[in-house]
Each structure stands twice: as structure tokens, then as C-alpha cells.
Design an enzyme around this catalytic site. Structure first.
Site: not given
Ligand SMILES: Cc1cc2nc3c(=O)[nH]c(=O)nc-3n(C[C@H](O)[C@H](O)[C@H](O)COP(=O)(O)OP(=O)(O)OC[C@H]3O[C@@H](n4cnc5c(N)ncnc54)[C@H](O)[C@@H]3O)c2cc1C
Length: 381
Positions: A159-160, A244, A341, A366
């Protein structure tokens, strides 16, 4: 330059944002990145400049501007040299606060939205959990009704602004058996008993921004803090996603363009084998390929801004825009680093920072694969 999209007043605003970013944020960016923190006055200053409330109605302290002002703002953001601060501000203006504007009662707007637009209150958006990111409906945080209150229990991750927020726009399950139909949104004050920041996470880029794990342990939230309708939170969050994702796409394209401009300056000066790097055909073609990609994406983004202003719900187009812009920016900045480089690998040129920061674009808000699924479904595939 005046175009069908931008009028003279947009270009005047562009100059204001550019000067502000270069003089008020950029001089501190290295220090903030080094300290892995930035001061909260950035919200206050951004609020005073009207940057947070750009597209919000005047009744809540916004400027009621069209989406092209938002585009200008995003395009000038890279000049702050701080992806961290840019992300923090956009979380405030385009992630945590829009649900209050769309769904909030008059009291909720006065208590939260007005001070957020001024930069007096800091907001965060709490959706992601350790076991639920892309799959929002898998969230486990619950909000159980208890008289006039809800009791919230669970963990939010990544959570940012989480460590500095005054309020979390939080998604929780009010009916855990109903999947998408059982999620509600709440405004949770972070001074309530049972709320804690359980971890500040170390990450690849955006070092100055706080990315946190948040714990909710029997947090009692009054029913007046329910945002929108009970059990409709998922659909309400989905509406929020378009705005967003649009700003994520705009800032990704802007970042790529900014770094490419720096790279063009560099290759004109850097000599190898007796001539500037820019005088090698392969370099020129590489740069022109990048210019073509950036221009095509940029014009498509302006089309998306126009759709927004027509009050359409451009879920398909914004999903396409986010995929194109964020994938393009990762690729472009990767190539720009290569053209620098060894210097590109060094901190002082700030290319490596842009490279690390940009990598978040294809994951956050997303992931590319998830958006491709969204687009595929809309195409009937
Ligand atoms: C620096 C940072 C700041 C963030 N800030 C916020 C915030 O303020 N509030 C908040 O709520 N969240 C925040 N997030 C969360 C961010 O929105 C999630 O990381 C993102 O939605 C992906 O969810 P996950 O990390 O659980 O990956 P997962 O859902 O586990 O997915 C992992 C990977 O699997 C693949 N994948 C997922 N679903 C599918 C599919 N259906 N088909 C094929 N491939 C798939 C994708 O390549 C994905 O990257 C932040 C994340 C980061 C890294």
C-alpha cells in the site's frame, strides 16, 4: 504547441507545472531517494498549486478542469526527477480520493475529500492483500457489522502512502461468501485503535515512497464511514480503475519521452570511434523507432482523454493504453540505458533510477496480462 487537444491555457499550465517540478521538487529528489523518504509538505504544496484537485468540481475545492490538464500534469511530472513523489501524489489524486468524489456523502466529502485536495490530509488506497492482487475478489479482509459499527480484520499489502496516510480508502468483504458481490468500501482513519503499519517494504525502485503492509485488528469503523453501497465495492472500484490506469499510462509515456530526450542530448555529445554516437546509423534508427512508438502511444492517450471528457467509460481503450504505454516505457528506457553505456549504469545520470521506477508500470494497477484478459473478453475472445 497548440493541437486539437491542447489550447493555449493548457500550455500556460504546462509552463507552471514544469517550473514547479524543476524548482521545488527536483532539487530534493536525490536526497529523498537516498533517505528513502520524502517530507509531507509535498502534498501541501501540490494542493496549494491546485495539482491534486485539477479535475475535481469547484464545490469540493477542485478546479473543474478537463482531462487534458491532467495529461499536461502527468507529462510534466518526470521533471520532478522523483518517481516516488509522483506516484504518491497520483495515489492521492487519482486512486484514494476519486471513490470519495463519486460515491461519498456530503459529510464524507467535507471530512476527507476537501482536505485531501488541499494536501492537508494524506490518503492511501487499500485493495491488494498477500493472497489477492490481480484477483481482487479473493481478498480476505472482512468488515463485520456490529451495531452501528463495522469490525475490520485483515492485512493489506503493497500500500503506497500507507506509512503516512491519515485515511485509507479500504476494500473489505462485508459478505465473505459472495465473492465479487460481497465487497464494500470504507474510509478508515489511521488513528483508530487496532490499525497498524506492520511493515515498510524494501523495493526495486521508487525508493523514497513508502510501500507498506497494513494490519487491521478489530478496527471499529462507524457505519457512516461506509463509502457507497454495501456489497457493491468491487464494481465501484472498477470504475475507479479507469482513471487510475489512464494516469499510469500518461506518466509511463511521459517518463519514456523525458528519458529519450536526455538520451538524444547525450548521444550527440558522446564520441566513440571518433564521432558522436548519434552519427551511427544504428543509433539514429534506434532513436527514431523510439520516437515513433512514443508518438503513436501519446496520440492514442489523447484520444482516451477525449473519451473521458465525453463521459464515456473507456474501459477497453484505457486498458489498451495502459498495456501499450507501460510496455513501451520499459522497452524505451531499457534502450536508453544501453545507449548511455557504463554511465547509464551509474546513479548520477539517473537513467538507472528511471529504469527501476518504470518497471512497476506493467505490474501495478492491473498487470499487462490481466488487462489483456480484459481486452480479450471485450473482443469476445
Ligand atoms: C510499488 C507498488 C505499489 C503499489 N501500490 C498499491 C496501492 O497503493 N494500493 C493497492 O491496493 N495495491 C498496490 N500495489 C499492488 C499492485 O496493484 C499489485 O501488485 C498488482 O495488482 C498485481 O497483484 P500481485 O502483486 O498480487 O500479483 P499477482 O496477482 O499474484 O500476479 C502475478 C503475475 O501473474 C500474472 N497474472 C496475474 N493474473 C493473470 C491472468 N489472469 N492471466 C495471466 N497472467 C496473470 C501477471 O504477470 C502478474 O504480474 C502496489 C504494488 C507495488 C509493487
Amino acid at each position: 504547441m497548440i493541437t486539437p487537444w491542447f489550447k493555449e491555457e493548457h500550455e500556460i499550465f504546462r509552463k507552471t507545472v514544469r517550473k514547479f517540478m524543476e524548482t521545488e521538487f527536483a532539487p530534493h529528489a536525490d536526497d529523498w531517494e537516498e533517505k528513502k523518504d520524502f517530507p509531507n509538505w509535498v502534498f501541501k504544496r501540490a494542493g496549494e498549486m491546485g495539482f491534486i484537485g485539477l479535475t475535481y468540481p469547484e464545490e469540493v475545492g477542485g478546479s473543474g478542469c478537463d482531462t487534458f490538464y491532467k495529461a499536461v500534469f502527468c507529462e510534466e511530472l518526470p521533471r520532478s526527477e522523483s518517481g516516488s513523489v509522483n506516484m504518491a501524489l497520483l495515489v492521492q489524486s487519482d486512486m484514494a480520493s476519486p471513490p470519495i468524489n463519486i460515491l461519498g456523502t456530503q459529510e464524507q466529502k467535507e471530512e476527507y475529500l476537501v482536505p485531501m485536495i488541499k494536501g492537508d490530509k494524506i490518503g492511501a488506497l487499500g485493495i491488494t492483500e498477500p493472497n489477492a492482487g490481480s484477483d481482487v475478489a479473493a481478498m480476505r479482509t472482512t468488515a463485520r457489522r456490529d451495531g452501528d459499527y463495522y469490525r475490520i480484520n485483515g492485512t493489506k499489502l503493497f500500500i503506497t502512502n500507507g506509512a503516512r496516510a491519515d485515511v485509507i480508502t479500504l476494500a473489505a468483504k462485508t459478505d465473505p461468501d459472495q465473492g465479487y458481490h460481497g465487497i464494500s468500501l470504507f474510509l478508515v482513519d489511521t488513528d483508530l485503535p487496532g490499525f497498524s503499519v506492520s511493515r515498510k517494504l524494501e523495493k526495486m525502485g521508487m525508493h523514497a515512497s513508502d510501500t507498506t503492509e497494513l494490519r487491521f485488528d478489530e478496527v471499529r469503523v462507524h457505519k457512516s464511514k461506509l463509502l457507497g453501497r454495501e456489497n457493491q465495492g468491487f464494481y465501484e472500484v472498477m470504475i475507479n480503475f479507469q482513471g487510475e490506469r489512464l494516469v499510469a499510462a500518461l506518466t509511463a509515456a511521459a517518463g519514456a519521452s523525458y528519458i529519450l530526450d536526455k538520451t538524444i542530448t547525450y548521444i550527440k555529445e558522446r564520441e566513440v570511434f571518433g564521432r558522436p554516437l548519434s552519427k551511427f546509423q544504428i543509433t539514429r534508427h534506434k532513436v527514431v523507432d523510439m520516437i515513433c512508438e512514443i508518438e503513436a502511444v501519446r496520440q492514442y492517450l489523447y484520444y482516451c482523454c477525449w473519451l473521458f471528457d465525453q463521459n464515456r467509460n473507456p474501459a477497453r481503450e484505457v486498458s489498451i493504453a495502459k498495456v501499450m504505454a507501460t510496455e513501451m516505457s520499459v522497452k524505451v528506457i531499457h534502450q536508453c540505458l544501453q545507449l548511455h553505456g557504463g554511465y547509464g549504469y551509474m546513479k548520477e545520470f539517473k537513467i538507472e533510477r528511471a529504469y527501476r521506477d518504470a518497471r512497476l508500470g506493467t505490474i501495478g494497477g492491473g498487470a499487462t496480462e490481466v488487462l489483456k484478459e480484459v481486452i480479450g473478453r471485450m473482443e469476445g475472445l
